[in-house]
Scaffold this active site. Structure first.
Site, PDB file in Angstrom:
ATOM      1  N   GLU A  94       0.888  -1.060  -0.165  1.00  0.00           N
ATOM      2  CA  GLU A  94       0.112   0.239   0.164  1.00  0.00           C
ATOM      3  C   GLU A  94       1.072   1.049   0.184  1.00  0.00           C
ATOM      4  O   GLU A  94       0.760   1.571   0.972  1.00  0.00           O
ATOM      5  CB  GLU A  94      -0.644   0.163   0.805  1.00  0.00           C
ATOM      6  CG  GLU A  94      -1.892  -1.073   1.298  1.00  0.00           C
ATOM      7  CD  GLU A  94      -3.459  -0.690   2.305  1.00  0.00           C
ATOM      8  OE1 GLU A  94      -3.042  -0.142   3.181  1.00  0.00           O
ATOM      9  OE2 GLU A  94      -4.113  -1.212   1.743  1.00  0.00           O
ATOM     10  N   GLU A 137      -6.602  -7.544  -0.619  1.00  0.00           N
ATOM     11  CA  GLU A 137      -7.550  -7.805   1.337  1.00  0.00           C
ATOM     12  C   GLU A 137      -8.823  -7.205   1.185  1.00  0.00           C
ATOM     13  O   GLU A 137      -9.151  -5.889   0.725  1.00  0.00           O
ATOM     14  CB  GLU A 137      -6.174  -6.592   2.194  1.00  0.00           C
ATOM     15  CG  GLU A 137      -5.010  -7.250   2.075  1.00  0.00           C
ATOM     16  CD  GLU A 137      -4.354  -5.493   2.626  1.00  0.00           C
ATOM     17  OE1 GLU A 137      -4.957  -4.926   3.559  1.00  0.00           O
ATOM     18  OE2 GLU A 137      -2.759  -5.484   2.517  1.00  0.00           O
TER      19      GLU A 137
HETATM   20  C1  GLA Z   1      -4.023  -2.302   5.052  1.00  0.00           C
HETATM   21  C2  GLA Z   1      -2.565  -2.887   5.308  1.00  0.00           C
HETATM   22  C3  GLA Z   1      -2.700  -4.076   6.097  1.00  0.00           C
HETATM   23  C4  GLA Z   1      -3.549  -3.640   7.481  1.00  0.00           C
HETATM   24  C5  GLA Z   1      -4.549  -3.601   6.948  1.00  0.00           C
HETATM   25  C6  GLA Z   1      -6.244  -2.964   8.316  1.00  0.00           C
HETATM   26  O1  GLA Z   1      -4.363  -2.591   3.908  1.00  0.00           O
HETATM   27  O2  GLA Z   1      -2.434  -3.512   4.059  1.00  0.00           O
HETATM   28  O3  GLA Z   1      -1.163  -4.226   6.968  1.00  0.00           O
HETATM   29  O4  GLA Z   1      -3.347  -3.146   8.181  1.00  0.00           O
HETATM   30  O5  GLA Z   1      -4.892  -2.245   6.154  1.00  0.00           O
HETATM   31  O6  GLA Z   1      -7.080  -3.229   7.423  1.00  0.00           O
END
Ligand code: GLA
Length: 656
Positions: free
Chosen positions: A164, A320
């Site tokens: 991210e 995710e």
């Molecule tokens: C992001 C991050 C993860 C985690 C999630 C929690 O997507 O990539 O490491 O922190 O948020 O929702």
């Protein structure tokens, strides 16, 4: 695996999807948070849940390289073997998402600085400046070392670069960033005269006589130069992209396996993911619903359709999402019965060829210990675990969906530069914002069962009968010509307010608004008349508009809706223009939802666009390949395309 790097040639043919049959199913796996004896149980339970892939080592830098240049692979080697033994594929991360404390202490200049000059410390995560040379070198080195070590391992099927990008630090205002910004500007403009012209520095005595005078838009007494701000958004996205490229290339030197990095479409503004989408082998995305959104399934669908657009309609991976609550919203709502399943199926319906979660096992310690996982704190005798296992089984049965196209003949025009520009300060109204405009139009179509593709105005628009431009404030000449050609050749176009106003330098297009779209829309606007907060005015044909109105003259178009009151009674609020063989609609206000729905019905009819299936309120339908996905977000049973779906349930209908 031994501690020696492999000597076999890991390179295979280039690919755009990992070698894992069927839909991918799994999540982030953070075994370093648990004692080693838990790992075997993890692998066994992953098999029980139908997990076929996990992302590994995303936040493992501190353990893998506990001191500069000293690697400790042993624990990761053992995890890799446990997973391999269980037949679970690995999306191996480069472990660079968060530099460890030793790194930040040794390289304090790598810590990011906010616009008011505050340096951010380590102690959370992602504490690095995107333009830091020391971070880039260290991250690339580690990425290369990880790739070299694991490229030949048969369990490793793809690479996960960083994590991210920009999530916490999208812009850094330190001196290193200032120098990198100047270099970026020199490449864009060549010389200072061109920069001064583009930035309009004749205004407020801002003219630059020396490159060293040019700085990031740091905190300043009042509005900073708008083009400087726009270029700062462009630069910041590119600076992070350069970081990604450096890591990617370090990995590519050792492996031809597919490479990705996880995006955060749809709500994340700082990265031009359309540009980023060209740099990854497969697009992957992270999406979390906002629990308090009155219709979270609409925003989820928007994110999924946008992600498909970033992938240029290729299959993409949901890297995710959450099985239930997250930890980072003001109030973290647990998912209601059926939501986990409907959310996953909506992503699949909209082009995802894999569903993954953050994270496999819910943490016991740390800032995310209240974030749900696939395996909750309560263990396997839980509703959540049973849902995770059921979803794994259901997705395994949908293997034939992989690779099939999503049906859409409506294009929604999406442009990051326009988003950045329309939300700059000192504008006619702060209520004209990008996502709100996109969401309203998107939601209206979602409710009609019409699927849209997200597409940039300068990309191929050929396949669309109807184009929607809810917010296109900044429009290049090429973009304007493409929209004109679409309409002239028989297409339909619907444009929202405050579009086509400025060029790529954020300079107003003169001669009457909306400069770039005047001809195609057949209108000429003299002056904007935004409304006070919360005010709405009636239209003569019924319904109302809020936020915005315009002193608009018809120049070939006809009025479809007219103001009944407000500052401009009698002037058009919605127009329709026959242009060449097609039609261009202009919605010069923020209509109430029902009125917007009516205008869109007319445009859909005119363009000959039908829904995937007629739907009752609250029911989502999408056609992918030869399946019709029906997701019932209401509490009552519904019948769609001859199939009855329970309240809160879903059905994937063959043929449909
Ligand atoms: C992001 C991050 C993860 C985690 C999630 C929690 O997507 O990539 O490491 O922190 O948020 O929702």
């Amino acid at each position: 695996m031994t501690d020696q790097p492999s000597t076999t040639d890991p390179r295979q043919s280039a690919r755009s999807w990992p070698d894992v049959p069927g839909l991918l199913y799994g999540g982030d796996y953070n075994p370093e948070q648990w004692p080693e004896e838990v790992w075997a149980e993890d692998a066994r339970l992953m098999q029980e849940a139908g997990v076929n892939v996990v992302s590994l080592a995303i936040f493992s830098w501190a353990l893998l390289e506990p001191r500069e240049g000293t690697y400790e692979w042993g624990w990761l080697d053992r995890v890799v073997e446990v997973l391999h033994g269980a037949g679970i594929a690995i999306d191996m991360a480069t472990a660079t998402a968060s530099p460890p404390p030793w790194f930040s202490r040794a390289h304090p200049e790598s810590l990011p600085v906010t616009e008011d000059g505050t340096r951010l410390w380590w102690g959370s995560r992602q504490a690095y400046c995107p333009s830091s040379t020391s971070y880039r070198e260290a991250a690339s080195r580690l990425a290369g070392a990880v790739a070299e070590r694991y490229a030949a391992h048969p369990a490793v099927r793809m690479w996960h670069i960083n994590n991210e990008y920009g999530c916490h630090v999208a812009h850094c205002y330190c001196d290193a960033s200032a120098a990198a910004f100047r270099t970026w500007l020199q490449a864009r403009y060549g010389d200072l005269d061109a920069l001064n012209t583009a930035w309009g520095t004749a205004f407020w005595s801002q003219r630059y006589g020396d490159w060293e005078e040019v700085i990031p838009p740091r905190a300043s007494p009042t509005w900073r130069n708008p083009t400087q701000q726009l270029d700062w958004w462009r630069f910041s996205s590119d600076a992070l992209l350069e970081l990604y490229r450096a890591e990617r290339d370090a990995v590519r030197a050792h492996s031809d396996l597919p490479i990705t990095t996880n995006f955060m479409a749809s709500r994340f503004k700082p990265l031009d993911y359309l540009a980023w989408g060209r740099e990854v082998d497969l697009v992957s995305n992270d999406h979390y619903v906002i629990g308090e959104d009155p219709a979270p399934e609409v925003e989820l669908a928007l994110s999924a359709d946008l992600t498909r657009g970033l992938a240029r309609q290729a299959p993409w991976l949901l890297m995710e999402n959450s099985t239930s609550a997250v930890n980072w919203q003001p109030r973290n709502l647990a998912k209601t019965p059926g939501q986990l399943r409907r959310h996953a199926l909506s992503h699949v319906a909209r082009g995802a060829d894999g569903i993954m979660f953050f994270q496999w096992r819910a943490s016991r310690a740390g800032a995310e210990k209240y974030h749900s996982g696939m395996l909750p704190h309560g263990g396997t005798d839980t509703k959540l675990w049973r849902e995770v296992v059921a979803l794994g089984a259901e997705l395994a049965g949908l293997a034939e969906v992989t690779g099939t196209p999503v049906a859409a003949s409506v294009g929604l025009l999406w442009d990051y530069e326009s988003w950045w520009a329309v939300e700059l300060d000192s504008h006619p109204s702060q209520d004209v914002t990008y996502l709100a405009a996109v969401r309203q139009v998107y939601e209206a179509l979602w409710r009609k069962g019409v699927t849209v593709d997200f597409v940039h105005p300068e990309e191929d628009l050929g396949g669309y009968d109807l184009l929607l431009a809810p917010s296109l404030y900044l429009l290049t000449d090429a973009g304007a010509q493409a929209l004109d050609a679409h309409v002239r050749t028989g297409g339909c176009l619907v444009v929202g307010p405050f579009s086509g106003i400025v060029d790529e330098n954020d300079h107003i297009r003169l001669g009457g608004y909306p400069g770039a779209l005047r001809e195609v829309l057949g209108v000429r606007v003299e002056e904007f008349f935004p409304f006070a907060a919360g005010v709405q005015h009636a239209l003569s044909e019924g319904g109302s508009g809020r936020t915005w109105s315009e002193l608009l003259h018809l120049d070939g178009a006809q009025a479809v809706r007219t103001w009944a009151d407000g500052p401009l009674p009698g002037t058009p609020a919605v127009t329709r223009h026959r242009h060449g063989d097609g039609t261009a609609w202009y919605v010069a206000t923020t209509l109430d939802d029902a009125s917007l729905g009516g205008v869109l019905d007319d445009a859909l009819h005119e363009a000959g666009v039908a829904p995937a299936a007629p739907v009752p309120a609250g029911v989502e339908v999408v056609r992918r390949g030869d399946r019709l996905f029906v997701l019932n977000h209401t509490g009552e049973p519904v019948t769609v395309a001859g199939t009855t779906v329970d309240g809160g349930g879903a059905a994937v209908v063959q043929g449909g």
